[in-house]
Design a protein around this motif. Sequence first.
Motif, PDB file in Angstrom:
ATOM      1  N   THR A  88       2.064   1.224   7.178  1.00 34.82           N
ATOM      2  CA  THR A  88       1.423   2.118   6.495  1.00 34.82           C
ATOM      3  C   THR A  88       0.141   3.073   7.212  1.00 34.82           C
ATOM      4  O   THR A  88       0.225   3.978   7.062  1.00 34.82           O
ATOM      5  CB  THR A  88       0.793   1.320   5.034  1.00 34.82           C
ATOM      6  OG1 THR A  88       0.282  -0.153   5.041  1.00 34.82           O
ATOM      7  CG2 THR A  88       1.329   1.134   4.133  1.00 34.82           C
ATOM      8  N   SER A 125       2.032   5.143   1.129  1.00 35.75           N
ATOM      9  CA  SER A 125       1.098   5.988   2.403  1.00 35.75           C
ATOM     10  C   SER A 125       0.384   7.302   2.372  1.00 35.75           C
ATOM     11  O   SER A 125       0.673   7.516   0.740  1.00 35.75           O
ATOM     12  CB  SER A 125       2.332   6.330   3.394  1.00 35.75           C
ATOM     13  OG  SER A 125       3.730   6.736   2.342  1.00 35.75           O
ATOM     14  N   PRO A 126      -0.262   8.173   3.139  1.00 39.27           N
ATOM     15  CA  PRO A 126      -1.188   9.078   2.358  1.00 39.27           C
ATOM     16  C   PRO A 126      -0.203   9.938   2.441  1.00 39.27           C
ATOM     17  O   PRO A 126       1.248  10.109   2.478  1.00 39.27           O
ATOM     18  CB  PRO A 126      -1.721   9.308   3.625  1.00 39.27           C
ATOM     19  CG  PRO A 126      -1.362   8.238   4.917  1.00 39.27           C
ATOM     20  CD  PRO A 126      -0.183   7.826   3.810  1.00 39.27           C
ATOM     21  N   ALA A 180       2.821   4.917   9.061  1.00 40.87           N
ATOM     22  CA  ALA A 180       3.012   6.045   8.322  1.00 40.87           C
ATOM     23  C   ALA A 180       1.949   7.309   8.271  1.00 40.87           C
ATOM     24  O   ALA A 180       2.095   8.584   8.518  1.00 40.87           O
ATOM     25  CB  ALA A 180       3.252   6.053   6.341  1.00 40.87           C
ATOM     26  N   ALA A 181       0.748   6.949   7.892  1.00 37.88           N
ATOM     27  CA  ALA A 181      -0.661   8.181   8.373  1.00 37.88           C
ATOM     28  C   ALA A 181      -0.495   8.257   9.364  1.00 37.88           C
ATOM     29  O   ALA A 181      -0.800   9.238   9.774  1.00 37.88           O
ATOM     30  CB  ALA A 181      -2.461   6.584   8.082  1.00 37.88           C
ATOM     31  N   GLN A 218       2.170  13.416   0.356  1.00 38.20           N
ATOM     32  CA  GLN A 218       2.601  14.365   1.232  1.00 38.20           C
ATOM     33  C   GLN A 218       2.756  15.681   0.292  1.00 38.20           C
ATOM     34  O   GLN A 218       3.437  15.688  -0.743  1.00 38.20           O
ATOM     35  CB  GLN A 218       3.927  14.322   1.955  1.00 38.20           C
ATOM     36  CG  GLN A 218       4.421  14.866   2.442  1.00 38.20           C
ATOM     37  CD  GLN A 218       5.368  14.527   3.659  1.00 38.20           C
ATOM     38  OE1 GLN A 218       5.808  13.127   3.668  1.00 38.20           O
ATOM     39  NE2 GLN A 218       6.181  15.277   4.398  1.00 38.20           N
ATOM     40  N   GLU A 272      11.354  11.783   6.393  1.00 43.49           N
ATOM     41  CA  GLU A 272      11.331  12.936   7.087  1.00 43.49           C
ATOM     42  C   GLU A 272      10.827  13.525   8.439  1.00 43.49           C
ATOM     43  O   GLU A 272      11.611  13.655   9.036  1.00 43.49           O
ATOM     44  CB  GLU A 272      11.304  14.202   5.856  1.00 43.49           C
ATOM     45  CG  GLU A 272      12.385  15.496   6.008  1.00 43.49           C
ATOM     46  CD  GLU A 272      11.373  16.433   4.469  1.00 43.49           C
ATOM     47  OE1 GLU A 272      10.783  15.998   4.005  1.00 43.49           O
ATOM     48  OE2 GLU A 272      11.452  17.331   5.123  1.00 43.49           O
ATOM     49  N   GLN A 273       9.796  12.957   8.148  1.00 43.07           N
ATOM     50  CA  GLN A 273       9.269  13.858   9.724  1.00 43.07           C
ATOM     51  C   GLN A 273       9.594  12.444  11.014  1.00 43.07           C
ATOM     52  O   GLN A 273       8.945  12.637  11.947  1.00 43.07           O
ATOM     53  CB  GLN A 273       7.739  13.020   9.055  1.00 43.07           C
ATOM     54  CG  GLN A 273       7.148  13.859   8.479  1.00 43.07           C
ATOM     55  CD  GLN A 273       5.736  13.850   7.911  1.00 43.07           C
ATOM     56  OE1 GLN A 273       5.227  13.305   8.631  1.00 43.07           O
ATOM     57  NE2 GLN A 273       5.138  14.610   6.878  1.00 43.07           N
ATOM     58  N   PRO A 296       9.111  -0.166   2.124  1.00 45.56           N
ATOM     59  CA  PRO A 296       9.700   0.834   1.636  1.00 45.56           C
ATOM     60  C   PRO A 296       8.712   2.404   2.201  1.00 45.56           C
ATOM     61  O   PRO A 296       9.174   3.505   1.265  1.00 45.56           O
ATOM     62  CB  PRO A 296       8.562   0.640   0.151  1.00 45.56           C
ATOM     63  CG  PRO A 296       7.875  -0.367   0.157  1.00 45.56           C
ATOM     64  CD  PRO A 296       8.688  -0.848   1.333  1.00 45.56           C
ATOM     65  N   THR A 297       8.506   1.948   2.306  1.00 45.56           N
ATOM     66  CA  THR A 297       7.504   2.909   3.503  1.00 45.56           C
ATOM     67  C   THR A 297       8.170   4.135   4.551  1.00 45.56           C
ATOM     68  O   THR A 297       7.811   4.994   4.213  1.00 45.56           O
ATOM     69  CB  THR A 297       6.910   2.865   4.335  1.00 45.56           C
ATOM     70  OG1 THR A 297       5.189   1.640   3.694  1.00 45.56           O
ATOM     71  CG2 THR A 297       5.197   3.582   4.496  1.00 45.56           C
ATOM     72  N   ALA A 357       0.527  -1.030  -0.031  1.00 44.19           N
ATOM     73  CA  ALA A 357      -0.205   0.067   0.026  1.00 44.19           C
ATOM     74  C   ALA A 357       0.994   1.328  -0.546  1.00 44.19           C
ATOM     75  O   ALA A 357       2.003   1.632   0.368  1.00 44.19           O
ATOM     76  CB  ALA A 357      -1.008  -0.241   1.309  1.00 44.19           C
ATOM     77  N   ARG A 370       1.893  10.517   9.535  1.00 44.54           N
ATOM     78  CA  ARG A 370       1.792  12.336   9.027  1.00 44.54           C
ATOM     79  C   ARG A 370       0.581  13.256   9.673  1.00 44.54           C
ATOM     80  O   ARG A 370       0.976  14.342  10.553  1.00 44.54           O
ATOM     81  CB  ARG A 370       0.613  11.743   7.502  1.00 44.54           C
ATOM     82  CG  ARG A 370       0.747  12.956   6.342  1.00 44.54           C
ATOM     83  CD  ARG A 370       2.029  13.330   6.281  1.00 44.54           C
ATOM     84  NE  ARG A 370       2.937  12.387   5.369  1.00 44.54           N
ATOM     85  CZ  ARG A 370       2.385  11.886   4.789  1.00 44.54           C
ATOM     86  NH1 ARG A 370       1.770  12.034   3.694  1.00 44.54           N
ATOM     87  NH2 ARG A 370       3.839  10.709   3.984  1.00 44.54           N
ATOM     88  N   VAL A 382      -4.939  11.408   2.871  1.00 49.25           N
ATOM     89  CA  VAL A 382      -5.268  11.440   4.450  1.00 49.25           C
ATOM     90  C   VAL A 382      -5.308   9.518   4.173  1.00 49.25           C
ATOM     91  O   VAL A 382      -5.231   8.301   5.602  1.00 49.25           O
ATOM     92  CB  VAL A 382      -6.397  10.827   5.165  1.00 49.25           C
ATOM     93  CG1 VAL A 382      -6.313  13.085   5.599  1.00 49.25           C
ATOM     94  CG2 VAL A 382      -7.777  10.961   4.504  1.00 49.25           C
ATOM     95  N   GLU A 398       9.508   6.860   2.662  1.00 43.79           N
ATOM     96  CA  GLU A 398       7.959   7.793   1.709  1.00 43.79           C
ATOM     97  C   GLU A 398       8.193   9.073   3.134  1.00 43.79           C
ATOM     98  O   GLU A 398       7.056  10.434   2.927  1.00 43.79           O
ATOM     99  CB  GLU A 398       6.984   6.593   2.039  1.00 43.79           C
ATOM    100  CG  GLU A 398       6.881   6.654   0.530  1.00 43.79           C
ATOM    101  CD  GLU A 398       5.730   5.408   0.272  1.00 43.79           C
ATOM    102  OE1 GLU A 398       4.423   5.536   1.058  1.00 43.79           O
ATOM    103  OE2 GLU A 398       5.691   4.698  -0.597  1.00 43.79           O
ATOM    104  N   VAL A 399       8.519   8.227   4.514  1.00 44.37           N
ATOM    105  CA  VAL A 399       7.455   9.518   5.940  1.00 44.37           C
ATOM    106  C   VAL A 399       8.871   9.641   6.453  1.00 44.37           C
ATOM    107  O   VAL A 399       8.990  10.572   7.481  1.00 44.37           O
ATOM    108  CB  VAL A 399       6.967   8.264   6.713  1.00 44.37           C
ATOM    109  CG1 VAL A 399       5.581   8.452   6.179  1.00 44.37           C
ATOM    110  CG2 VAL A 399       7.004   7.359   6.837  1.00 44.37           C
TER     111      VAL A 399
END
Lengths: 282, 387
Positions: B232, A114-115, B235-236, A117, B266-267, B259-260, A112, B239, A205, B263-264
């Motif tokens: 995932t 992720s939301p 990550a949500a 950015q 940086e946070q 790989p998630t 999946a 965010r 989201v 994607e996140v």
Amino acid sequence: MQIVANGVSIGAVLFLMAAGLSLLIGSMGVLNLAHGAVYMAGAYLGWTICVDNGLPLPVAVIGAGVGTALIGVLFERLFHLIGGQADQQILLSFGLVEVLVNLSQWIWGAVAKSPFQVSWLAGSVKVGSASIPVARLAIAVVGFLVAALLWFVQDRTRVGAIVRAGMDDPSMVRALGINLDLVVAGVFVLGSAVAGIAGVMGGLVLGASSAQAIDVLLLALIVVVVGGVGSVVGTFSAAILIGVLDAYSRSWLPEMSSVVLYALMALVLVVRPTGLSGRAAR
Amino acid sequence: MKKLLLMLCAVVMLGATACGDDKGGGSADGGGDETVVGLVAPQTGFAANYGPEAQQGIDMALAKLGKDSSVKIKIVTADEDVLDASKTLERVKKMVETDGAEIVLGPVFGSTQQAVAPYLSGRGLPWFSFLGAGKDLATKGSAFIWPGADSLTAGPLGTYAAEELGYKKIATLAPDYAYGHDTMDGAVKEFEAAGGKVAQQQWVPLGTTDMLQYATAMDTSVDALLMWLVPTDAAAFVREYRNLGIKVPLLMFQGVFDPTFQEVGEQLVGEIGLNEYNPDLDNAANNDFVAAYGDEFDGIPNQTTAFAYTVTNAIVSGLEKSDGEASLEALRKALDGLELDTVIGPASYNADGIASSNRTVVKAAKGADGRYVWEPVKTYEGIGAPK
């Protein structure tokens, strides 16, 4: 206040998910089980445009809307070919779900996304005692705009009048020399485009995943049942109601949260089968 | 309205069938004395990544076996339906009774494990969890649990939070199913044993994708949030957490996998986690594995692949020591105390089949190559099996 804000924001996504489906059932009598898969395709297209290629969110919204409208053109032709038999429509849309889900897994993989950015949608704003993420506000704004646009087209334009007349008495509309097939084909494509836009906005989201093909369809169906088919106002009211109810139930009765939605749907089916709008399906 | 009802019924059927079917899978060298190992992991649905990732690890382990190896393994697969354990049980029965599986690898999720364990232990069939399990499934059943019992695996994060970071009060967030409760309970137990207190615990129902309410409902007076969610969902949540401007530090059991994570990342820079596996661990077995994975798949392996690889190696070691005997008794005896050189360092199974192995406290950082990494901070040894 916070719970209401959470509920309204997710209600806006629910409206976008369900609006197209409601119009399709109401105006065409088509049982399109692939509507959730079209939402999923919109979410993945949005991810590709916005996240993978770094293009602005509005480009992703337009791109996904156009992409899913094209999917809608294809689907409409297929549904047109098999006619109005409910069992054949269901079998066809079963197949279309499988095709879209497998295509998405082939193209984007099984993991999946992720939301999304989007830097200018980061952060939150204070509304009273509630903190609302800017991305949620953006979703709500798009939801309200789409609702207003659909309502205007359906209730204030000649095309909308034809659609409404076609829902109530298609034979009479055809007898007046109106090409109803063309109108309902347009509604199918519009409904698919709205589902694609919902996929992108929902992706802010919820991200994107192949499981959404079924998950979204089920949520959209609950909204359609509660709101009544073919009514923008009914669908919008139901989506906000369900969003807020879901937020409260998840907060107060987390173990029963999913039961609450199904209980509401069952109650509506028993007490007011035509839903909030009171319009029966074709 | 009849059409709507018909549509609802059809959706329920679609939900039931869209989760895929089981199927026979790839194999290693076939031969007359081959041992049939059945992989049970999700191939479809929201956790669909587990199956293919586990298959990668198994394939890499089997590729190391030479043609002259005394151990020959054939792999058959079944899709683990995470939301319908009874369906998975039927697939496992077919895998055992029709496909001839003698050893089962998986399933992954606690609810499925609870459903299939009585059947497997009833038949005396050894099954190897490669991503944890409740310890009773080994002590009272036929499981081998890697990398350790769920209730013990996250303990070092609680210890580290209290003793090294000096946190006094934390909140927790985890999924509302067996694994989430077991791991959180283990970490909380160690945190409280070191003098800490838990101010709030939130449990996320399985299948929840909208995380905003858990971020908005969080008690922000705590020193840290101890959390575990699938990548995932994590990550949500992160965010929403960042969007709301919450500054409370995170203590992330398992962090967020690739790989998630990329994607996140940086946070998450600066946040503390506890990894069961970390591709940046510096030991010979892991360096070889990561290099081989890079050659084969042009990427960096995650925990699922690493542990499927590790447990397949353990099964091979057990079969080598038992002269190919695949019974529960033979494998328990063969693996009891056998020192395994694994991707997370030295490890072993005890007589009950529960592994003890290393856990590494890590910190999220951005590497020189721009990739986000979990940098090892401190290693706790011999975690996972009851003392």
